[in-house]
Design an enzyme around this catalytic site. Sequence first.
Site, PDB file in Angstrom:
ATOM      1  N   HIS A 192       0.835  -1.208   0.000  1.00 30.60           N
ATOM      2  CA  HIS A 192       0.000   0.000   0.000  1.00 30.60           C
ATOM      3  C   HIS A 192       0.869   1.257   0.000  1.00 30.60           C
ATOM      4  O   HIS A 192       0.673   2.168  -0.828  1.00 30.60           O
ATOM      5  CB  HIS A 192      -0.911  -0.016   1.227  1.00 30.60           C
ATOM      6  N   GLU A 193       1.814   1.318   0.927  1.00 31.37           N
ATOM      7  CA  GLU A 193       2.649   2.511   1.034  1.00 31.37           C
ATOM      8  C   GLU A 193       3.592   2.643  -0.159  1.00 31.37           C
ATOM      9  O   GLU A 193       3.928   3.763  -0.564  1.00 31.37           O
ATOM     10  CB  GLU A 193       3.449   2.481   2.343  1.00 31.37           C
TER      11      GLU A 193
ATOM     12  N   HIS B  68       1.899   4.671  -2.791  1.00 28.23           N
ATOM     13  CA  HIS B  68       2.033   6.105  -2.548  1.00 28.23           C
ATOM     14  C   HIS B  68       3.436   6.587  -2.928  1.00 28.23           C
ATOM     15  O   HIS B  68       3.600   7.620  -3.595  1.00 28.23           O
ATOM     16  CB  HIS B  68       1.784   6.417  -1.067  1.00 28.23           C
TER      17      HIS B  68
END
Length: 377
Positions: A25-26, A29
């Site tokens: 997920h990170e 980003h």
Amino acid sequence: MTETPGIIMTVLSFLLVIGPLIFIHEMGHYLAGRACGVKADVFSIGFGRELFGWTDRRGTRWKVGWMPIGGYVKFAGDMNPASTPTTEWLALPAAERARTFQAKSVWQRFLIVLAGPATNFLFAILVFCAVFATLGEPTTPPVIAGVQPGSPAAAAGLRAGDRITSVSGRAIGRFEQIQDIVQIRPGERMTLAVERDGRTMSLPIVTGSQLLRDRFGNEMRIGRLGILAGRGEMRKLGPTEVVGASLRYTVNAVGMMIETTAQIIRGQRAASEMGGPLKIAQVSGQQASMGWFEFIWFMTMISINLGFINLLPVPLLDGGHLFFYAIEAVRRRPLEPRVQEWAFRSGLAMLLSLMLFVTFNDLGSFGLWRTLAGLIG
């Protein structure tokens, strides 16, 4: 007697599920920010005191915190929850300020935030692609092979040989689709479109409700019609079919999450069914004890769940940021800092309350409250 995988396997399995998914997920980003020219100051898996880490040549500190529930990427200039410019940001040299999050256009900030949940969905799609390319897709014709006496199907007048073509307006091509729709809707009224002897008829039906208990003692209430499937097969898929099936399964999983969430809000499903990190840890160990395939499949569902939850328009979650960016795009200017601060404070209170609630549920599912009641009594 229920089975228990053990505390060590449970903890290790939880870390093997949540750690990689948070990283994925990170990383979404981070990569989107890097593509837009934003410098990342910190990439953290977990919160709290740093256990270990390193700083790369770009100046990003990669670290692992002692509390493994969550993670974050701190972009340069991202100095407050609302990501609004501050005096510190305005004081930065022009070249350094250009590499900060706030300096980017609203559509770039939107993409950077969206990339996290999107990467969770992408992970699920890739896992589904691997499964379908290797094993094929389970396919059973939507033809009833038998009807259980006294079941909702029998009461509705369904017969062996009937082909179900739609359920409440949703087209059906495989028997598995009927199961997906019905199992999350116990006690609900539906309309089945059925082909029988060359004729098409519409039959109303109310799904039954069955409480299932697995070998670990987990209980789940599901919907049942009381119909039996015929013989199915694992259908081999071509490359484009693999991608299409993977997208379909991911979208269906999100649809089921939306439906069950709506059922809880409407009071059709008990709020006690909501689980948190402790429940995820418990089920992680259980799935790991069943085999690698079940574990990976469970991890895939959790990844979709993380993507879905993060897209909810709740301040502090990615969806809350995306909501504010959409407003900014329409208004041609961001919301006032005071409004954003109030919203994020409210979002924090909401998330903390939800965390306490699901933790209370988790402890209840472990039997803690029954045990304490017995000791007091």
